[in-house]
Every structure is written in structure tokens, then in C-alpha cells.
Motif scaffolding. Structure first.
Motif, PDB file in Angstrom:
ATOM      1  N   LYS A 192       0.700  -1.334  -0.080  1.00 31.79           N
ATOM      2  CA  LYS A 192      -0.032   0.080   0.070  1.00 31.79           C
ATOM      3  C   LYS A 192       0.883   1.334   0.076  1.00 31.79           C
ATOM      4  O   LYS A 192       1.969   1.295   0.577  1.00 31.79           O
ATOM      5  CB  LYS A 192      -0.878   0.060   1.167  1.00 31.79           C
ATOM      6  CG  LYS A 192      -1.820   1.210   1.474  1.00 31.79           C
ATOM      7  CD  LYS A 192      -2.498   1.044   2.628  1.00 31.79           C
ATOM      8  CE  LYS A 192      -3.180   2.548   3.191  1.00 31.79           C
ATOM      9  NZ  LYS A 192      -3.701   3.432   1.842  1.00 31.79           N
ATOM     10  N   GLY A 193       0.322   2.211  -0.617  1.00 33.70           N
ATOM     11  CA  GLY A 193       1.114   3.668  -0.663  1.00 33.70           C
ATOM     12  C   GLY A 193       1.611   4.346  -1.785  1.00 33.70           C
ATOM     13  O   GLY A 193       2.379   5.272  -2.003  1.00 33.70           O
ATOM     14  N   LYS A 194       1.337   3.502  -3.035  1.00 32.29           N
ATOM     15  CA  LYS A 194       1.865   4.149  -4.385  1.00 32.29           C
ATOM     16  C   LYS A 194       1.278   5.431  -4.496  1.00 32.29           C
ATOM     17  O   LYS A 194       2.132   6.429  -4.660  1.00 32.29           O
ATOM     18  CB  LYS A 194       1.773   2.844  -5.101  1.00 32.29           C
ATOM     19  CG  LYS A 194       2.346   1.782  -4.878  1.00 32.29           C
ATOM     20  CD  LYS A 194       2.278   0.603  -6.093  1.00 32.29           C
ATOM     21  CE  LYS A 194       0.874  -0.104  -6.049  1.00 32.29           C
ATOM     22  NZ  LYS A 194       0.443  -0.796  -4.593  1.00 32.29           N
ATOM     23  N   SER A 195      -0.102   5.300  -4.529  1.00 29.55           N
ATOM     24  CA  SER A 195      -0.697   6.601  -5.120  1.00 29.55           C
ATOM     25  C   SER A 195      -0.505   7.672  -3.782  1.00 29.55           C
ATOM     26  O   SER A 195      -0.420   8.751  -4.204  1.00 29.55           O
ATOM     27  CB  SER A 195      -2.335   6.401  -5.160  1.00 29.55           C
ATOM     28  OG  SER A 195      -2.319   5.597  -6.382  1.00 29.55           O
ATOM     29  N   THR A 196      -0.302   7.241  -2.575  1.00 28.14           N
ATOM     30  CA  THR A 196      -0.443   8.248  -1.661  1.00 28.14           C
ATOM     31  C   THR A 196       0.968   9.008  -1.642  1.00 28.14           C
ATOM     32  O   THR A 196       0.749  10.119  -1.300  1.00 28.14           O
ATOM     33  CB  THR A 196      -0.627   7.294  -0.067  1.00 28.14           C
ATOM     34  OG1 THR A 196      -1.804   6.635  -0.297  1.00 28.14           O
ATOM     35  CG2 THR A 196      -0.485   8.159   1.064  1.00 28.14           C
TER      36      THR A 196
END
Length: 202
Positions: free
Chosen positions: A43-47
């Protein structure tokens, strides 16, 4: 070793570290627009990419965003970016996740429409940064030809930053990128039955 000796040792160690760091920084003189890829299963690519967008806004830069997949979602980041209409253009052009739509031709058309918008933003000199959110998903399913995407990204204006997100980044994209970060999942709350939550996933 006394506390005073430990303090002196620490101060000397930090002085040497700073001198080494200053020497490295002095050798980095080139300034250019970067091609940045955020990929991996974690998780966290776009973030992380939107964090760069917010940082760019804070520096007075103009940013274009094309969301290839998440167009049907209401997201907190989109609500915040809507407050900066002079600096940010948001194009939420996805039709939802491919497993929601189950219509390949519709996916192909949506990907092409989003990519044409992306090319326009990349070519527009008024934008300093362009975020292509979840472009890697389209490339993974061959909704867009990787050769065409690579050609456009290689020919981007020299001073423009372009960020591409999504898992399973193609080798051809990784090869031409200046910065590639792979998010690695160690633990995820979904696996414990916790649903997507406001402020965390959207």
C-alpha cells in the motif's frame, strides 16, 4: 565511557557524517525533470505520489493529474486538490477496476481516453508535474501499448516531472525511469477483515 566522553564521541561522529554528506551534495549539480515510478504490491503508491503533488503545490508549481482507474471513487485527496483550481487539473477518467466493469472494450476505450489526456498534459508547458495514477494497471493488462508509452515518456520535456503509479510496473518503464520505488507489503489490515477506511484508503 563517561557521559562527557560519549557526548564528545557523538559530536565527532556527527561532524564527520555531515562533512561526508556535504561532499556528496556538492557533487550533485544537475537539475532536471524526473520520471518517477511507484510500484510493488504494498500500500502507498498513490499516497506517496499525491504527497509529491501536495509538495509541488506548496512550492507554487502547477500539476496535472490523470487517474486511470479510480475515476468512480470519491477520494479525500481529490477533495483537497479541488481547493487549488489554479494549480491543479484533475482528470478522473477511469471506469473503475477491471473486475468491476468486466468489459474489455470499455476498459480499452477508457485507457485510451485517459492516455490522450495524459499526453496533452505532458506536452503542455504550463504544467511542472504530471501524475499518471494507476497507469501501470493499464499497461499490465495491455490496454495501452508499452512501446507508445515509453516513447512519449522518453520524449517528455526535460524540466517536467512525471510520476507513474501502480503495481507490476513493466520492465521497459523501469528501465527509462530516474527513480523507482517498490512498496513491499509486510502486513495489511485487509487480511484481518478490516475494510477500506476514510482517510486511509480514500
Amino acid at each position: 565511557m563517561t557521559e562527557a566522553e560519549r557526548d564528545a564521541y557523538h559530536a565527532e561522529k556527527m561532524r564527520k557524517k555531515k562533512a561526508a554528506r556535504d561532499k556528496i551534495l556538492a557533487s550533485k549539480t544537475e537539475e532536471k525533470g524526473l520520471l518517477i515510478v511507484h510500484t510493488g504490491k504494498g500500500k502507498g503508491k498513490s499516497t506517496a505520489a499525491f504527497g509529491m503533488v501536495f509538495r509541488a503545490i506548496g512550492n507554487g508549481m502547477r500539476v496535472g493529474v490523470v487517474q486511470f482507474v479510480k475515476g468512480v471513487w470519491n477520494t479525500g485527496e481529490r477533495d483537497v486538490l479541488d481547493k487549488f483550481p489554479e494549480q491543479v487539473t484533475i482528470n478522473a477518467m477511469g471506469e473503475g477496476f477491471t473486475w468491476d466493469v468486466a468489459d474489455r472494450q470499455r476498459d480499452l476505450a477508457a485507457a485510451r481516453k485517459a492516455w490522450e489526456q495524459a499526453k496533452a498534459l505532458i506536452a503542455d508547458p504550463s504544467y511542472d508535474m504530471v501524475l499518471l495514477d494507476e497507469l501501470n494497471i493499464c499497461l499490465r493488462y495491455d490496454y495501452l501499448p508499452i512501446a507508445e508509452v515509453v516513447e512519449v515518456l522518453k520524449a517528455k520535456p526535460a524540466d517536467k516531472h512525471v510520476i507513474v503509479t501502480g503495481r507490476n510496473a513493466k520492465d521497459e518503464l523501469i528501465e527509462i525511469a530516474d527513480l523507482v520505488t517498490e512498496m513491499t507489503e509486510i502486513k495489511h489490515h485487509f487480511r484481518a477483515g478490516v475494510k477500506a477506511q476514510k482517510g486511509i484508503e480514500f
